[in-house]
Design an enzyme around this catalytic site. Structure first.
Site, PDB file in Angstrom:
ATOM      1  N   ARG A 184      -0.341  -3.545   4.438  1.00 28.45           N
ATOM      2  CA  ARG A 184       0.616  -4.348   5.205  1.00 28.45           C
ATOM      3  C   ARG A 184       0.008  -5.730   5.367  1.00 28.45           C
ATOM      4  O   ARG A 184      -1.224  -5.863   5.546  1.00 28.45           O
ATOM      5  CB  ARG A 184       0.858  -3.741   6.598  1.00 28.45           C
ATOM      6  CG  ARG A 184       1.736  -2.505   6.623  1.00 28.45           C
ATOM      7  CD  ARG A 184       3.202  -2.796   6.287  1.00 28.45           C
ATOM      8  NE  ARG A 184       4.026  -1.624   6.346  1.00 28.45           N
ATOM      9  CZ  ARG A 184       4.299  -0.820   5.309  1.00 28.45           C
ATOM     10  NH1 ARG A 184       3.796  -1.071   4.120  1.00 28.45           N
ATOM     11  NH2 ARG A 184       5.095   0.221   5.455  1.00 28.45           N
ATOM     12  N   GLU A 197       7.254 -11.194   5.762  1.00 24.72           N
ATOM     13  CA  GLU A 197       8.098 -10.973   4.569  1.00 24.72           C
ATOM     14  C   GLU A 197       9.559 -11.266   4.889  1.00 24.72           C
ATOM     15  O   GLU A 197      10.009 -10.953   5.989  1.00 24.72           O
ATOM     16  CB  GLU A 197       7.935  -9.521   4.100  1.00 24.72           C
ATOM     17  CG  GLU A 197       6.542  -9.260   3.595  1.00 24.72           C
ATOM     18  CD  GLU A 197       6.282  -7.786   3.307  1.00 24.72           C
ATOM     19  OE1 GLU A 197       7.228  -6.983   3.336  1.00 24.72           O
ATOM     20  OE2 GLU A 197       5.119  -7.453   3.051  1.00 24.72           O
ATOM     21  N   HIS A 220       6.528  -6.813  -2.267  1.00 25.24           N
ATOM     22  CA  HIS A 220       6.475  -5.520  -1.551  1.00 25.24           C
ATOM     23  C   HIS A 220       7.198  -4.433  -2.358  1.00 25.24           C
ATOM     24  O   HIS A 220       8.126  -3.783  -1.862  1.00 25.24           O
ATOM     25  CB  HIS A 220       7.069  -5.650  -0.137  1.00 25.24           C
ATOM     26  CG  HIS A 220       6.601  -4.543   0.783  1.00 25.24           C
ATOM     27  ND1 HIS A 220       6.423  -4.697   2.122  1.00 25.24           N
ATOM     28  CD2 HIS A 220       6.281  -3.251   0.530  1.00 25.24           C
ATOM     29  CE1 HIS A 220       6.024  -3.554   2.668  1.00 25.24           C
ATOM     30  NE2 HIS A 220       5.940  -2.653   1.711  1.00 25.24           N
TER      31      HIS A 220
HETATM   32  O1  LIG Z   1       5.313  -0.099   1.843  1.00 29.27           O
HETATM   33  C1  LIG Z   1       5.869   0.917   1.587  1.00 29.27           C
HETATM   34  C2  LIG Z   1       5.735   2.128   2.372  1.00 29.27           C
HETATM   35  O2  LIG Z   1       5.102   2.104   3.447  1.00 29.27           O
HETATM   36  O3  LIG Z   1       6.283   3.151   1.944  1.00 29.27           O
END
Ligand SMILES: O=CC(=O)O
Length: 339
Positions: free
Chosen positions: A256, A285, A303
């Site tokens: 993250r 984001e 992402h």
């Molecule tokens: O970032 C993607 C997830 O946490 O599945």
């Protein structure tokens, strides 16, 4: 002729009027729904309630259904807060279509006796492939040299600078969960030396463990961040970690954005205090700091590290499995918290 069993099933389905079924709230469509469609999720045990399709303001919509909503299907785009749960006293399950759970107030779920499930290990392979892909890209300058060729610079300016070898690199993995372990396996095969930081040392693994992430960085050529975002890990990768990683060091983040102090990372990249970065996640984001866009030693991705149609199919089965288990009172398949 129609199969008799199927006909009976359909008849019993028709006995449940949709308004009698317990409801699963969706605040926003999770990405898996947009890719796979709704069909595989349909069941005669529950009904989806899609907030975005209602003409009512959200608060009114939630209060109108407060007694019938027993579960929430969510993703990072729609946080599950204590305030939301306060409005929905019948909720007993939160299913997130993601590996990460930082958008869910876990403490509030625990206090309210609500179980939580996540994507379990369905994203581990794709997440690991993407992390190693980003690392190789930064080290060997794959997308940067692609740009060089496309812009005609090979002809006009000559040979592109050499990248750096992956084999033999010391790679520190921050977070040795499902994805981290798959990354370690792949790096083993590439001839790297794996070391790691995690909440606890894994007794069954021989990779060197560092309880202090700065120590890990000081002993690594590259850091791959794939841990969960929690109060403990927010901005854990800070100025001191970057300075321990050093001028030749590379950072890859598929966890993250907020695990890294992004401002500090940008500063270090701009001033050459670390060598490069491969980033799938960002603090705000979809906004990406403009300095990063201009740097040739940074590889950016929107992402998408863990998402493929194949992983979405597996996720779909898991989400349905968790909902079916909940509504038939059998054990959840991928509990994060089972109360
Ligand atoms: O970032 C993607 C997830 O946490 O599945």
């Amino acid at each position: 002729m129609e199969d008799q069993e199927e006909q009976q099933d359909r008849t019993s389905d028709q006995n449940h009027k949709p308004q009698d079924l317990p409801q699963v709230l969706l605040l926003k469509p999770p990405p898996v729904l947009s890719v796979i469609g709704e069909q595989p999720f349909l069941s005669n045990k529950y009904q989806f309630l899609k907030a975005w399709e209602s003409p009512l303001p959200l608060f009114q919509f939630l209060t109108a259904h407060a007694d019938s909503i027993q579960a929430i299907l969510c993703s990072g785009a729609a946080p599950v807060t204590d305030d939301l749960l306060q409005l929905l006293p019948s909720v007993r399950l939160v299913v997130t279509a993601s590996a990460g759970t930082n958008h869910i107030d876990l403490e509030a779920c625990h206090r309210r006796g609500i179980s939580v499930t996540n994507a379990g290990n369905v994203f581990s392979d794709d997440g690991a492939d993407a992390a190693v892909g980003l690392l190789i890209d930064v080290l060997r300058k794959i997308t940067a040299s692609d740009r060089y060729v496309r812009q005609g610079l090979w002809v006009n300016k000559g040979d592109y600078p050499l990248g750096s070898k992956l084999r033999g690199k010391r790679v520190g993995i921050v977070g040795l969960g499902g994805i981290g372990l798959e990354i370690a396996k792949r790096l083993d095969a590439f001839g790297c030396n794996v070391l790691y930081n995690s909440r606890k040392k894994k007794a069954h693994l021989s990779y060197p463990f560092y309880s202090d992430v700065r120590q890990l960085a000081a002993n690594s050529d590259a850091l791959i961040i794939c841990c969960a975002l929690t109060d403990q890990t927010r901005h854990m990768i800070d100025k001191d970690v970057f300075s321990a990683l050093g001028k030749e060091g590379v950072i890859v983040n598929i966890g993250r954005g907020a695990i890294v102090d992004e401002k500090e990372m940008v500063r270090c990249l701009v001033h050459g205090e670390i060598a490069g970065a491969g980033l799938d996640v960002f603090e705000k984001e979809p906004d990406v700091p403009k300095e990063l866009v201009e740097l040739d030693n940074v590889v950016l991705s929107p992402h998408r590290a863990v998402f493929t149609p194949e992983s979405f199919m597996a996720l779909c089965e898991l989400v349905v499995g968790n909902l079916e288990a909940f509504f038939s009172n059998t054990p959840l398949l991928s509990p994060v918290m089972d109360v």
